[in-house]
Scaffold this active site. Sequence first.
Site, short mmCIF file in Angstrom:
data_model
loop_
_atom_site.label_atom_id
_atom_site.label_comp_id
_atom_site.label_asym_id
_atom_site.label_seq_id
_atom_site.Cartn_x
_atom_site.Cartn_y
_atom_site.Cartn_z
CE1 TYR B 136 -4.14 -1.86 0.25
CE2 TYR B 136 -2.82 -3.31 1.64
CZ TYR B 136 -3.97 -3.08 0.90
OH TYR B 136 -4.92 -4.06 0.78
CG ASN B 159 -10.48 -1.72 -8.53
OD1 ASN B 159 -10.99 -1.08 -9.45
ND2 ASN B 159 -9.66 -2.74 -8.71
CB CYS B 167 -7.22 -3.72 -6.25
SG CYS B 167 -8.70 -4.73 -6.37
CG HIS B 168 -5.39 -9.49 -7.84
ND1 HIS B 168 -6.03 -8.89 -8.91
CD2 HIS B 168 -4.34 -10.17 -8.37
CE1 HIS B 168 -5.41 -9.22 -10.04
NE2 HIS B 168 -4.38 -10.00 -9.74
CD GLU B 194 -1.76 -11.93 -11.25
OE1 GLU B 194 -0.79 -11.27 -10.81
OE2 GLU B 194 -2.84 -11.41 -11.56
#
Lengths: 157, 205
Positions: B136, B159, B167-168, B194
């Site tokens: 953040y 979001n 945003c993950h 990912e």
Amino acid sequence: MTKPPFELVVAHHGATVLRVCTAIVGSNDAEDAWSETFLAALRAYPTLADGANLEAWLVRIAHNQAVDLIRRQSRQRAVSEVLANQPASDPPTPPSSAAAALARLSPRQRQAVAYHHLADLPYAEVAQIIGGTPAAARRAAADGIARLRRLIPEEES
Amino acid sequence: MTDLFFTMPDNPAVLERLTAGLGDRAAAAGLLDIAYRTVDSPIGSLLVAATQAGVVAVGFESEGHDQVLQRLADRLSPRILQAPSRLEEAARQLEAYFEHRLSHFDVPVDLVLSSGFRREVLSRLREVAFGSTVSYAELAALSGNPKASRAVGSACATNPIPIIVPCHRVVRSDGSLGGYLGGLDAKRYLLGLEAQPAALTGLAT
């Protein structure tokens, strides 16, 4: 001050609008009338008063679309009659018995029957759409139903 | 009595065809402010909505698709219909992403639901690459206000276009997950997806 997404309006009222369109313009033109009704409704939707009676609003739009459609068709028919020098033939598809019987009512009777008996609008609303008093709308619907009662057994025999 | 006498048969097949075609006809007539469709995914059904400018919202099943649509109606416009064609490309890319065949979303987005600093955060967030994470505080610095990590947290929490605006990929400085609108299981799933080696899955970059 919140309006449901238009998709929900179509989901809730699509079937009634299709019945009304079939009743007032006949099966052949009902699908066009349905699409034109919902496109016109979508155009006007953001400015519709919150809490308005959606079904009455949609029937009024369907009525206006049908009036336009019939006006366009009679203009086209007039042109083609002049060109061919003979009357245009009737639509080839045989409609259902209910639609066939409705087609033989006067436009006013047909509209009064459709808006009251198929869309469940009270006569006060029907009168606002087709003009005249609620009592006259009631009479037109009653005359229409009486005529249908005589027509439908013939159609089915 | 007369009410029962006169009825008109319903025609569900015709109605379904007309309803399905209405969205694209409305879009062609320029009347459709928001088109939407749903996309199946391993983290549940996703609602994808687009204005004429681009994808404006992705909703998780857990939020309730009806609520997401109502919020769009209230905040943007109630002219909302299902219209699969406007969203074909976004749906294709989401499906490819979940099959580990796509690492970068290349669809226009419409950030109209966010303004000011939040909008800035979401724009920067689009540059955080597939497979990486950012804290953040780091995202606050990237967005031009290093002290604003709390504001970055609320930008991520609100979001409107999760997954496509990733945003993950934002986690706490201590490495813990932080929050996620779609639930922590969904966030864990996306980060796990990912992190899989591309060689095993044939990811095209």
